[in-house]
Design an enzyme around this catalytic site. Structure first.
Site, PDB file in Angstrom:
ATOM      1  N   ASP A  13       1.010  -1.124   0.028  1.00  0.00           N
ATOM      2  CA  ASP A  13      -0.097  -0.102   0.093  1.00  0.00           C
ATOM      3  C   ASP A  13       0.854   1.362  -0.121  1.00  0.00           C
ATOM      4  OD1 ASP A  13      -1.944  -1.677   0.245  1.00  0.00           O
ATOM      5  OD2 ASP A  13      -2.717  -1.270   2.121  1.00  0.00           O
ATOM      6  N   ASP A  58      11.991   3.107  12.683  1.00  0.00           N
ATOM      7  CA  ASP A  58      11.497   1.793  13.120  1.00  0.00           C
ATOM      8  C   ASP A  58      10.456   2.177  14.131  1.00  0.00           C
ATOM      9  OD1 ASP A  58      12.834  -1.214  13.250  1.00  0.00           O
ATOM     10  OD2 ASP A  58      11.371  -0.716  14.613  1.00  0.00           O
ATOM     11  N   ALA A  82       3.339  -1.804   9.603  1.00  0.00           N
ATOM     12  CA  ALA A  82       3.090  -2.863  10.594  1.00  0.00           C
ATOM     13  C   ALA A  82       3.512  -4.174  10.388  1.00  0.00           C
ATOM     14  CB  ALA A  82       1.404  -3.051  10.655  1.00  0.00           C
ATOM     15  N   THR A 125      -8.254  -2.580  10.028  1.00  0.00           N
ATOM     16  CA  THR A 125      -8.499  -3.839   9.237  1.00  0.00           C
ATOM     17  C   THR A 125      -9.826  -4.374   9.446  1.00  0.00           C
ATOM     18  OG1 THR A 125      -7.678  -5.877   8.944  1.00  0.00           O
ATOM     19  CG2 THR A 125      -7.118  -4.910  10.895  1.00  0.00           C
ATOM     20  N   GLU A 127     -10.164  -7.542   9.885  1.00  0.00           N
ATOM     21  CA  GLU A 127      -9.692  -8.420  10.753  1.00  0.00           C
ATOM     22  C   GLU A 127     -10.365  -8.317  12.093  1.00  0.00           C
ATOM     23  OE1 GLU A 127      -7.863 -11.677  10.705  1.00  0.00           O
ATOM     24  OE2 GLU A 127      -8.543 -11.531   8.736  1.00  0.00           O
ATOM     25  N   TYR A 153      -2.652 -10.232  15.662  1.00  0.00           N
ATOM     26  CA  TYR A 153      -2.560  -9.137  14.737  1.00  0.00           C
ATOM     27  C   TYR A 153      -3.844  -8.388  14.704  1.00  0.00           C
ATOM     28  CZ  TYR A 153      -3.337  -6.925  10.157  1.00  0.00           C
ATOM     29  OH  TYR A 153      -3.709  -5.892   9.304  1.00  0.00           O
ATOM     30  N   LYS A 157      -4.330  -4.384  16.045  1.00  0.00           N
ATOM     31  CA  LYS A 157      -5.173  -3.374  15.178  1.00  0.00           C
ATOM     32  C   LYS A 157      -6.020  -2.901  15.862  1.00  0.00           C
ATOM     33  CE  LYS A 157      -2.813  -3.349  11.293  1.00  0.00           C
ATOM     34  NZ  LYS A 157      -2.257  -2.088  10.551  1.00  0.00           N
ATOM     35  N   HIS A 183      -7.016  -6.333   0.285  1.00  0.00           N
ATOM     36  CA  HIS A 183      -6.842  -5.534  -0.775  1.00  0.00           C
ATOM     37  C   HIS A 183      -5.410  -6.349  -1.515  1.00  0.00           C
ATOM     38  CE1 HIS A 183      -5.912  -2.846   2.243  1.00  0.00           C
ATOM     39  NE2 HIS A 183      -4.830  -2.618   1.298  1.00  0.00           N
TER      40      HIS A 183
HETATM   41  P1  NAP Z   1       2.818  -4.814   3.865  1.00  0.00           P
HETATM   42  O1  NAP Z   1       3.057  -4.937   2.432  1.00  0.00           O
HETATM   43  O2  NAP Z   1       3.281  -5.898   4.642  1.00  0.00           O
HETATM   44  O3  NAP Z   1       3.737  -3.666   4.127  1.00  0.00           O
HETATM   45  C1  NAP Z   1       4.151  -3.360   5.626  1.00  0.00           C
HETATM   46  C2  NAP Z   1       5.089  -2.159   5.882  1.00  0.00           C
HETATM   47  O4  NAP Z   1       5.345  -2.116   7.193  1.00  0.00           O
HETATM   48  C3  NAP Z   1       6.535  -2.561   5.162  1.00  0.00           C
HETATM   49  O5  NAP Z   1       6.898  -1.312   4.581  1.00  0.00           O
HETATM   50  C4  NAP Z   1       7.284  -2.895   6.151  1.00  0.00           C
HETATM   51  O6  NAP Z   1       8.693  -2.804   6.026  1.00  0.00           O
HETATM   52  C5  NAP Z   1       6.662  -1.957   7.298  1.00  0.00           C
HETATM   53  N1  NAP Z   1       7.012  -2.315   8.653  1.00  0.00           N
HETATM   54  C6  NAP Z   1       6.910  -3.559   9.168  1.00  0.00           C
HETATM   55  N2  NAP Z   1       7.551  -3.499  10.564  1.00  0.00           N
HETATM   56  C7  NAP Z   1       8.102  -2.465  10.866  1.00  0.00           C
HETATM   57  C8  NAP Z   1       8.828  -1.838  11.769  1.00  0.00           C
HETATM   58  N3  NAP Z   1       9.095  -2.453  12.737  1.00  0.00           N
HETATM   59  N4  NAP Z   1       9.166  -0.612  11.566  1.00  0.00           N
HETATM   60  C9  NAP Z   1       8.946   0.209  10.475  1.00  0.00           C
HETATM   61  N5  NAP Z   1       8.438  -0.427   9.508  1.00  0.00           N
HETATM   62  C10 NAP Z   1       7.954  -1.589   9.553  1.00  0.00           C
HETATM   63  O7  NAP Z   1       1.265  -4.401   4.076  1.00  0.00           O
HETATM   64  P2  NAP Z   1       0.147  -3.768   3.145  1.00  0.00           P
HETATM   65  O8  NAP Z   1      -0.486  -4.728   2.767  1.00  0.00           O
HETATM   66  O9  NAP Z   1       1.119  -2.744   2.284  1.00  0.00           O
HETATM   67  O10 NAP Z   1      -0.604  -2.953   4.269  1.00  0.00           O
HETATM   68  C11 NAP Z   1      -0.396  -1.661   4.888  1.00  0.00           C
HETATM   69  C12 NAP Z   1      -1.194  -1.710   6.141  1.00  0.00           C
HETATM   70  O11 NAP Z   1      -2.585  -1.955   6.086  1.00  0.00           O
HETATM   71  C13 NAP Z   1      -0.599  -2.599   7.064  1.00  0.00           C
HETATM   72  O12 NAP Z   1      -0.548  -1.707   8.199  1.00  0.00           O
HETATM   73  C14 NAP Z   1      -1.614  -3.514   7.241  1.00  0.00           C
HETATM   74  O13 NAP Z   1      -1.878  -4.225   8.513  1.00  0.00           O
HETATM   75  C15 NAP Z   1      -3.010  -2.824   6.965  1.00  0.00           C
HETATM   76  N6  NAP Z   1      -4.106  -3.534   6.147  1.00  0.00           N
HETATM   77  C16 NAP Z   1      -3.813  -4.173   4.815  1.00  0.00           C
HETATM   78  C17 NAP Z   1      -4.884  -4.813   4.336  1.00  0.00           C
HETATM   79  C18 NAP Z   1      -4.498  -5.470   3.125  1.00  0.00           C
HETATM   80  O14 NAP Z   1      -5.262  -6.249   2.644  1.00  0.00           O
HETATM   81  N7  NAP Z   1      -3.348  -5.288   2.290  1.00  0.00           N
HETATM   82  C19 NAP Z   1      -6.143  -4.538   4.686  1.00  0.00           C
HETATM   83  C20 NAP Z   1      -6.210  -4.214   5.878  1.00  0.00           C
HETATM   84  C21 NAP Z   1      -5.299  -3.422   6.482  1.00  0.00           C
HETATM   85  P3  NAP Z   1       9.601  -3.788   5.351  1.00  0.00           P
HETATM   86  O15 NAP Z   1       9.213  -3.525   3.847  1.00  0.00           O
HETATM   87  O16 NAP Z   1      10.779  -3.350   5.768  1.00  0.00           O
HETATM   88  O17 NAP Z   1       9.219  -5.295   5.868  1.00  0.00           O
HETATM   89  O1  G4F Z   2      -4.039 -13.910   2.426  1.00  0.00           O
HETATM   90  P1  G4F Z   2      -4.094 -13.922   3.886  1.00  0.00           P
HETATM   91  O2  G4F Z   2      -2.987 -14.342   4.771  1.00  0.00           O
HETATM   92  O3  G4F Z   2      -4.824 -12.643   4.501  1.00  0.00           O
HETATM   93  P2  G4F Z   2      -5.605 -12.258   5.707  1.00  0.00           P
HETATM   94  O4  G4F Z   2      -5.254 -13.361   6.860  1.00  0.00           O
HETATM   95  O5  G4F Z   2      -7.096 -12.319   5.428  1.00  0.00           O
HETATM   96  O6  G4F Z   2      -4.916 -11.022   6.226  1.00  0.00           O
HETATM   97  C1  G4F Z   2      -4.780  -9.966   5.320  1.00  0.00           C
HETATM   98  O7  G4F Z   2      -6.154  -9.062   5.188  1.00  0.00           O
HETATM   99  C2  G4F Z   2      -6.300  -8.433   6.334  1.00  0.00           C
HETATM  100  C3  G4F Z   2      -7.841  -7.901   6.102  1.00  0.00           C
HETATM  101  O8  G4F Z   2      -8.648  -8.362   6.218  1.00  0.00           O
HETATM  102  C4  G4F Z   2      -5.253  -7.541   6.796  1.00  0.00           C
HETATM  103  F1  G4F Z   2      -5.481  -6.850   7.856  1.00  0.00           F
HETATM  104  C5  G4F Z   2      -3.894  -8.245   6.967  1.00  0.00           C
HETATM  105  O9  G4F Z   2      -2.991  -7.404   7.114  1.00  0.00           O
HETATM  106  C6  G4F Z   2      -3.577  -9.083   5.521  1.00  0.00           C
HETATM  107  O10 G4F Z   2      -3.328  -8.153   4.636  1.00  0.00           O
HETATM  108  O11 G4F Z   2      -5.394 -15.058   4.194  1.00  0.00           O
HETATM  109  C7  G4F Z   2      -6.500 -15.135   3.794  1.00  0.00           C
HETATM  110  C8  G4F Z   2      -7.078 -16.458   3.993  1.00  0.00           C
HETATM  111  C9  G4F Z   2      -6.938 -16.949   5.504  1.00  0.00           C
HETATM  112  O12 G4F Z   2      -8.237 -17.322   6.007  1.00  0.00           O
HETATM  113  C10 G4F Z   2      -6.094 -17.899   5.435  1.00  0.00           C
HETATM  114  O13 G4F Z   2      -6.122 -19.052   6.395  1.00  0.00           O
HETATM  115  O14 G4F Z   2      -6.599 -17.470   3.394  1.00  0.00           O
HETATM  116  C11 G4F Z   2      -6.461 -18.712   4.182  1.00  0.00           C
HETATM  117  N1  G4F Z   2      -5.373 -19.390   3.401  1.00  0.00           N
HETATM  118  C12 G4F Z   2      -5.495 -20.587   3.006  1.00  0.00           C
HETATM  119  N2  G4F Z   2      -4.243 -21.084   2.634  1.00  0.00           N
HETATM  120  C13 G4F Z   2      -4.080 -18.924   3.415  1.00  0.00           C
HETATM  121  C14 G4F Z   2      -3.489 -20.110   3.017  1.00  0.00           C
HETATM  122  N3  G4F Z   2      -3.737 -17.987   3.706  1.00  0.00           N
HETATM  123  C15 G4F Z   2      -2.011 -17.826   3.308  1.00  0.00           C
HETATM  124  N4  G4F Z   2      -1.306 -16.412   3.757  1.00  0.00           N
HETATM  125  N5  G4F Z   2      -1.210 -18.919   2.923  1.00  0.00           N
HETATM  126  C16 G4F Z   2      -2.028 -20.246   2.497  1.00  0.00           C
HETATM  127  O15 G4F Z   2      -1.299 -21.062   2.138  1.00  0.00           O
END
Ligand code: NAP
Ligand code: G4F
Length: 352
Positions: A13, A58, A82, A125, A127, A153, A157, A183
Site C-alpha cells: 500500500d 523503526d 505494521a 482492518t 480482521e 494481529y 489493530k 486488497h
Molecule cells: P505490507 O506490504 O506488509 O507492508 C508493511 C510495511 O510495514 C512495510 O513497509 C514494512 O517494512 C513496514 N514495517 C513492518 N515492521 C516495521 C517496523 N518494525 N518498523 C518500520 N516499518 C515496519 O502491508 P500492506 O498490505 O501494504 O498493508 C499496509 C497496512 O494496511 C498494514 O498496516 C496492514 O496491516 C494494513 N491492512 C492491510 C490490508 C491488506 O489487505 N493489504 C487490509 C487491511 C489493513 P519492510 O518492507 O521493511 O518489511
Molecule cells: O491472504 P491472507 O494471509 O490474508 P488475511 O489473513 O485475510 O489478512 C490480510 O487481510 C487483512 C484484512 O482483512 C489485513 F488486515 C492483513 O494485514 C492481511 O493483509 O489469508 C486469507 C485467507 C485466510 O483465511 C487463510 O487462512 O486465506 C487462508 N489461506 C489458506 N491457505 C491461506 C493459505 N493464507 C495464506 N497466507 N497462505 C496459505 O497457504
C-alpha cells in the site's frame, strides 16, 4: 505543495500510495527500516524510487518517529507500517502487539507533541470484526458492527483503532481509521494467499513447479484491488471532519473459488495441483469477511471498480509475464536488491 509522510512506504500500500500522492502533486516522504537486504523493489517497480524522500525509522524506536516528523513536517501522515501478516502474528504475538498496536500511540503522541495540526490516517482492518462475520450469518459488515478479533494481529489493530479514536476525541487531532478489507495486487507480499496462488499457478503453467500447498480452503474474504484502496485513504483525509470508514467490495469468495479461478485462467484443473498442508492452517482463522462500503460511497464518494474475477486475472497474468521474462533471462528488481545509486535517503547526519 502539500507534504505527506507514509510509514511503511516499502510495502504494497505504501508504494501505491506514494505513486498516487506524487501524481496529485504532493512532496512525499516515507519511512523505511534497515534490513539485511534492501527492499525498495515496489518503489522501483512503480518508478517512484527517485521521487520520494526516504527517512530511516523503526516503529519500535520513538526517537526515529519524532525525527521523521521533524524532517518531513507533513500535512498528512499515513500510518501503514505494521507486522501485517496474520499467520506470523501467532508466531510473534508480543512483537506484533508492539509494532502493530503500541506503535500507533508512539506516532500519535509524537504528532500531539510536535505537530498537532497534522492529519493522521490509521490502517485499521476488517480482521478486527473477526468472528462477527460468522455470528451475523455472513452478512456484510459496517462501521457499527461488533469487533471480535481472532488473532494477535487483529487484537493489536483493534488497540490501534481505539487509540486513534481516543486521540481524536481527547486532543482534537484529525485522526481517521480506514477499516479496509483485503486488497491485493501484483505488489502483494508472496506469503499472502492471492499472490501465493497467482505466483504458483504461473510457475506450474510454465513447468517451473508441480504443486501448490495451501491451508484452509473454506475461508472467505472480500478481495479488492489495492491501487483503488489507497485513493480511499487519501479521500478520508480530505473531509471536513475526521471519521472512520469501511472500504470493501461487498462480495465474499472462498480460497477454493480463488484457486479454481486462478488455475482456470491458465487452462488447468486446480484439483490436480492443490495439496492441503497443515503448516498453513492457523490456530484460529476468521471464517468469513465481507464489507458494506455504503458509508464510504455516500460520504466520500468512493466505490470499488475492480471485482474478484478481474483482480485474479490481473494477478495471474502479471505473474505469468514475470516468469516468462525470467525464463528469457531477464531479472526482477527483487532478484538483484540494491540501494540504487541515485537515491533520496534523508539521515540525521544531513541535519547536523
Ligand atoms: P505490507 O506490504 O506488509 O507492508 C508493511 C510495511 O510495514 C512495510 O513497509 C514494512 O517494512 C513496514 N514495517 C513492518 N515492521 C516495521 C517496523 N518494525 N518498523 C518500520 N516499518 C515496519 O502491508 P500492506 O498490505 O501494504 O498493508 C499496509 C497496512 O494496511 C498494514 O498496516 C496492514 O496491516 C494494513 N491492512 C492491510 C490490508 C491488506 O489487505 N493489504 C487490509 C487491511 C489493513 P519492510 O518492507 O521493511 O518489511
Ligand atoms: O491472504 P491472507 O494471509 O490474508 P488475511 O489473513 O485475510 O489478512 C490480510 O487481510 C487483512 C484484512 O482483512 C489485513 F488486515 C492483513 O494485514 C492481511 O493483509 O489469508 C486469507 C485467507 C485466510 O483465511 C487463510 O487462512 O486465506 C487462508 N489461506 C489458506 N491457505 C491461506 C493459505 N493464507 C495464506 N497466507 N497462505 C496459505 O497457504
Amino acid at each position: 505543495m502539500k507534504k505527506a509522510l507514509i510509514t511503511g512506504i516499502t510495502g504494497q500500500d505504501g508504494a501505491y500510495l506514494a505513486k498516487f500522492l506524487l501524481d496529485k502533486g504532493y512532496d512525499v516522504y516515507g519511512t523505511y527500516r534497515r534490513l539485511s537486504t534492501p527492499n525498495f523493489w515496489r518503489l522501483e517497480y512503480l518508478e517512484v524510487f527517485d521521487k520520494v524522500n526516504l527517512i530511516p525509522a523503526d516503529l519500535s524506536d520513538t526517537g526515529s518517529i519524532v525525527e521523521a516528523l521533524k524532517i518531513s513536517q507533513p500535512d498528512e501522515v499515513y500510518h501503514l507500517a505494521a507486522q501485517s501478516f496474520v499467520g506470523a502474528s501467532f508466531e510473534t504475538p508480543v512483537a506484533t502487539g508492539d509494532v502493530t498496536g503500541l506503535a500507533v500511540t508512539r506516532i500519535l503522541e509524537a504528532i500531539r507533541q510536535t505537530c498537532p495540526e497534522t492529519k493522521f490516517y490509521f490502517a485499521a482492518t476488517s480482521e478486527m470484526f473477526g468472528k462477527t462475520g460468522l455470528l451475523n450469518g455472513g452478512k456484510s459488515l459496517n462501521e457499527g458492527d461488533f469487533f471480535y478479533p481472532m488473532s494477535p494481529y487483529a487484537a493489536a489493530k483493534l488497540y490501534g483503532y481505539w487509540i486513534t479514536r481516543i486521540y481524536r476525541e481527547a486532543y482534537g487531532i484529525f485522526a481517521v481509521n480506514g477499516i479496509l478489507f483485503n486488497h491485493e495486487s501484483p505488489l502483494r507480499g508472496l506469503e499472502f494467499v492471492t499472490r501465493k496462488v497467482a505466483n504458483e499457478v504461473a510457475k506450474i503453467s510454465l513447468g517451473l513447479s508441480k504443486e501448490l500447498r495451501l491451508g484452509n480452503l473454506e475461508a472467505k474474504r472480500d478481495w479488492g484491488y489495492a491501487p483503488e484502496y489507497v485513493e480511499a485513504m487519501w479521500l478520508m483525509l480530505q473531509q471536513k471532519e475526521p471519521d472512520d470508514y469501511v472500504i470493501a467490495t461487498g462480495e465474499a469468495h472462498s480460497v477454493k473459488e480463488l484457486v479454481e479461478k486462478a488455475f482456470g485462467i491458465v487452462g488447468l484443473d486446480w484439483k490436480e495441483y492443490v495439496k492441503v498442508d497443515r503448516r498453513f492452517f492457523r490456530p484460529l482463522d476468521v471464517p468469513c469477511l465481507v464489507g458494506d462500503y455504503s458509508k464510504a460511497k455516500r460520504k466520500i464518494g468512493w466505490e470499488p471498480r475492480t471485482r474478484f474475477d478481474k483482480l485474479i486475472e490481473i494477478m495471474v497474468e502479471e505473474e505469468v509475464d514475470r516468469w516468462e521474462r525470467w525464463l528469457r533471462g531477464e531479472r526482477f528488481p527483487w532478484d538483484a536488491p540494491n540501494y540504487p545509486s541515485e537515491n533520496r535517503i534523508l539521515t540525521r547526519a544531513l541535519r547536523m
